[in-house]
Design an enzyme around this catalytic site. Structure first.
Site, PDB file in Angstrom:
ATOM      1  N   HIS A   7       0.826  -1.204   0.000  1.00 22.13           N
ATOM      2  CA  HIS A   7       0.000   0.000   0.000  1.00 22.13           C
ATOM      3  C   HIS A   7       0.861   1.256   0.000  1.00 22.13           C
ATOM      4  O   HIS A   7       2.063   1.205   0.248  1.00 22.13           O
ATOM      5  CB  HIS A   7      -0.958   0.028   1.205  1.00 22.13           C
ATOM      6  CG  HIS A   7      -0.288   0.065   2.541  1.00 22.13           C
ATOM      7  ND1 HIS A   7      -0.039  -1.063   3.291  1.00 22.13           N
ATOM      8  CD2 HIS A   7       0.192   1.105   3.280  1.00 22.13           C
ATOM      9  CE1 HIS A   7       0.550  -0.719   4.431  1.00 22.13           C
ATOM     10  NE2 HIS A   7       0.706   0.585   4.449  1.00 22.13           N
ATOM     11  N   HIS A  80       4.084   7.377   3.429  1.00 18.83           N
ATOM     12  CA  HIS A  80       5.015   6.242   3.344  1.00 18.83           C
ATOM     13  C   HIS A  80       4.596   5.288   2.243  1.00 18.83           C
ATOM     14  O   HIS A  80       3.483   5.373   1.736  1.00 18.83           O
ATOM     15  CB  HIS A  80       5.116   5.506   4.688  1.00 18.83           C
ATOM     16  CG  HIS A  80       3.858   4.810   5.131  1.00 18.83           C
ATOM     17  ND1 HIS A  80       2.885   5.443   5.891  1.00 18.83           N
ATOM     18  CD2 HIS A  80       3.402   3.555   4.921  1.00 18.83           C
ATOM     19  CE1 HIS A  80       1.906   4.592   6.141  1.00 18.83           C
ATOM     20  NE2 HIS A  80       2.168   3.439   5.563  1.00 18.83           N
ATOM     21  N   GLU A 131       7.822   1.417   4.880  1.00 14.91           N
ATOM     22  CA  GLU A 131       7.282   0.400   5.786  1.00 14.91           C
ATOM     23  C   GLU A 131       7.535  -0.957   5.148  1.00 14.91           C
ATOM     24  O   GLU A 131       7.270  -1.153   3.963  1.00 14.91           O
ATOM     25  CB  GLU A 131       5.769   0.627   5.957  1.00 14.91           C
ATOM     26  CG  GLU A 131       5.084  -0.418   6.828  1.00 14.91           C
ATOM     27  CD  GLU A 131       3.565  -0.185   6.934  1.00 14.91           C
ATOM     28  OE1 GLU A 131       3.045   0.799   6.346  1.00 14.91           O
ATOM     29  OE2 GLU A 131       2.914  -0.999   7.617  1.00 14.91           O
TER      30      GLU A 131
HETATM   31 CO    CO Z   1       1.191   1.630   6.192  1.00 12.47          CO
END
Ligand code: CO
Length: 141
Positions: A7, A80, A131
């Site tokens: 994502h 992110h 991440e």
């Molecule tokens: Co995230």
């Protein structure tokens, strides 16, 4: 080491307003309910796309780690990117061995998909907060 893009994290002052943007303007068809992750200081909502997800994050509580981001970017913005890895501990150790800084204690936390995550400092990632998330064991998610 990295697998699929899981994502893109987008910080927003209002998940409701952002959901309107993604559904009414961009035409997204599938959005999850908003839920809180108090230990991480965020409200979270996923916009489901054919090949990935947009993770909308809004501050939860006074100590939310995204207050600072929104102070600099009052309308919100890209926060992110999240890549999947097969083994979060192996990934963390490999990143450290290559000189990257893992945020926080370095111990993985359980992320919004229920699998362990870490964050890598943007100073080591070309300015992008990265991440890393262990892939869910059931391939479909
Ligand atoms: Co995230």
């Amino acid at each position: 080491m990295i697998g699929r893009l899981n994502h893109i994290g987008i910080a927003t002052p209002s998940i409701e307003e952002s959901v309107k943007l993604y559904t009414e303007v961009l035409g997204a068809k599938s959005v999850t309910p908003k839920f809180s992750m108090p230990e991480q200081g965020v409200w979270v909502c996923f916009v489901n796309l054919e090949n990935s997800q947009i993770e909308l994050i809004e501050p939860y509580g006074e100590n939310s780690p995204i207050h600072g981001f929104l102070a600099k970017n009052p309308k919100g913005g890209q926060h992110h990117v999240c890549f999947e890895v097969a083994d979060i501990i192996a990934a963390r150790d490999e990143m450290r061995a290559k000189g990257a800084t893992i945020l926080g204690t370095g111990e993985p936390r359980i992320g919004a998909h229920g699998t362990p995550i870490i964050f890598v400092h943007p100073k080591d990632m070309g300015g992008v907060l990265v991440e890393l998330m262990e892939s869910p064991k059931d391939a479909h998610h």
